[in-house]
Motif scaffolding. Structure first.
Motif, PDB file in Angstrom:
ATOM      1  N   ASN A  94       0.786  -1.158  -0.021  1.00  0.00           N
ATOM      2  CA  ASN A  94       0.065  -0.024  -0.010  1.00  0.00           C
ATOM      3  C   ASN A  94       0.903   1.250  -0.044  1.00  0.00           C
ATOM      4  O   ASN A  94       0.775   2.016   0.905  1.00  0.00           O
ATOM      5  CB  ASN A  94      -1.015  -0.071   1.233  1.00  0.00           C
ATOM      6  CG  ASN A  94      -2.136  -0.772   1.000  1.00  0.00           C
ATOM      7  OD1 ASN A  94      -3.085  -0.861   1.748  1.00  0.00           O
ATOM      8  ND2 ASN A  94      -2.194  -1.810   0.251  1.00  0.00           N
ATOM      9  N   LEU A 298      -5.407   5.363  -3.871  1.00  0.00           N
ATOM     10  CA  LEU A 298      -4.619   4.863  -2.553  1.00  0.00           C
ATOM     11  C   LEU A 298      -4.925   5.908  -1.199  1.00  0.00           C
ATOM     12  O   LEU A 298      -5.142   5.586  -0.165  1.00  0.00           O
ATOM     13  CB  LEU A 298      -3.225   4.725  -2.604  1.00  0.00           C
ATOM     14  CG  LEU A 298      -2.126   4.055  -1.452  1.00  0.00           C
ATOM     15  CD1 LEU A 298      -2.969   2.966  -1.023  1.00  0.00           C
ATOM     16  CD2 LEU A 298      -0.941   4.085  -1.808  1.00  0.00           C
ATOM     17  N   GLY A 301      -8.108   5.129   1.039  1.00  0.00           N
ATOM     18  CA  GLY A 301      -8.017   3.578   1.439  1.00  0.00           C
ATOM     19  C   GLY A 301      -9.026   3.376   2.548  1.00  0.00           C
ATOM     20  O   GLY A 301      -9.640   2.440   2.484  1.00  0.00           O
ATOM     21  N   LEU A 319      -6.559  -0.574  -5.538  1.00  0.00           N
ATOM     22  CA  LEU A 319      -5.725   0.895  -4.805  1.00  0.00           C
ATOM     23  C   LEU A 319      -5.017   1.229  -6.033  1.00  0.00           C
ATOM     24  O   LEU A 319      -3.993   0.655  -6.461  1.00  0.00           O
ATOM     25  CB  LEU A 319      -5.508   0.831  -3.766  1.00  0.00           C
ATOM     26  CG  LEU A 319      -6.229   0.134  -2.538  1.00  0.00           C
ATOM     27  CD1 LEU A 319      -5.526   0.181  -1.112  1.00  0.00           C
ATOM     28  CD2 LEU A 319      -7.489   1.264  -2.165  1.00  0.00           C
TER      29      LEU A 319
END
Length: 321
Positions: A94, A298, A301, A319
């Motif tokens: 991430n 992203l 999130g 994402l």
């Protein structure tokens, strides 16, 4: 670089989009600029503290994604700057940049997009080993797929059909039943109905040859829906813990219970590359299709996690940095 992190366990609100230091790659790693990152229930469990997390906060979720190589370690051969690669089991995904071990870097064909690669690997490789290893699907096998509208479920349906089997899907709503039908299921029943009885009616009283059960709490009914001598493949507990299985029942009915875990299969780079290549080739030939993913930035999130937890999604959630 920017990354989605959290410092304490909890709900989606603990996630923060912040600046952190770029990763420093080792001699056997490549640095990848992420183009698409897969979101999975494992990320939810880790955020809540249900799954083990190594290290100390801030924690970074994500294990699956695709991107472009920006730098290679001194020992890396066969991968160059600019190459397109994907992975299914590398932590800290991430973020804008990820250090990917060479052994886990999977080449992405030119005809496969980053969103397709990030959508298919974890769930596609799972469906691949379930149908090739846990139980080898044969022509005319009758196969029951739980959670048939989910990411793994839709891929299981397509691969079973590709291998010549017939598929009955189980879902929780008519909308999800439509998604399973679109993926190729021959018949779909709802969990709220008496699905064991319906399956026996559908199979002339015999039951199915194999059940792929990712729900867990349905294990007893999965056995009830399976023919004498059939198999139940248990590979998840999305609906809760399964009941204990009495081995005397297995003996009396000649049924088989087997488990499945992807990480017991992906034990080498060769396994990853070979299995992924078959997946990608099926996609390029139009034999396996990926449902259009739901894409979040992203930075959003929190919203993506809420959407996944709502269980309203029928395809992959991605994402994008």
């Amino acid at each position: 670089m920017k990354a989605l992190v959290f410092n304490t366990f909890g709900g989606p609100e603990v996630l923060e989009y912040v600046d952190i230091a770029d990763p420093i790659i080792g001699p056997d790693e490549v640095l990848v600029r992420m183009k698409a990152i897969g979101l999975n229930f494992a990320d939810i469990y880790r955020r809540k503290g249900n799954y083990h997390l190594a290290g100390k906060p801030p924690y970074i979720l994500g294990y699956e994604g695709a991107g472009i190589v920006e730098k290679t370690g001194a020992n890396v051969q066969g991968i160059s700057v600019g190459d397109r690669i994907a992975f299914a089991d590398v932590p800290y995904a991430n973020s804008e940049l990820v250090a990917v071990p060479f052994e886990k870097a999977i080449p992405v064909p030119a005809d496969t997009t980053f969103t397709e690669a990030a959508s298919v690997l974890l769930q596609g490789l799972t469906a691949h080993y379930l149908t090739k290893d846990s139980y080898v699907v044969k022509k005319d096998d009758r196969v029951l797929v739980h959670a048939a509208a989910g990411g793994v479920g839709q891929l299981l349906i397509q691969i079973v059909k590709l291998l010549g089997g017939k598929v009955i899907g189980l879902t929780s709503s008519r909308e999800k039943a439509a998604a399973a039908k679109k993926a190729g299921a021959d018949e779909v029943f709802l969990y709220k109905d008496n699905w064991v009885q319906k399956i026996h009616q559908e199979t002339n009283g015999n039951g199915v040859d194999v059940v792929y059960d990712s729900v867990g709490s349905t294990l007893r009914d999965s056995f009830a829906a399976t023919r004498i001598g059939g198999t139940v493949v248990f590979f998840g507990m999305a609906g809760g813990d399964p009941i204990p299985v009495d081995p005397r029942m297995l003996m009396d009915t000649s049924k088989t219970l087997t488990g499945g875990d992807l990480w017991n299969v992906l034990t080498s780079r060769q396994e990853r590359v070979t299995r992924a290549a078959e997946l990608f080739s099926w996609m390029e030939a139009g034999k396996v299709r990926i449902a259009e993913p739901t894409i979040f930035a992203l930075r959003d999130g929190q919203e993506a996690h809420r959407f996944l937890e709502s269980r309203k999604s029928t395809g992959k959630i991605l994402l994008v940095p």
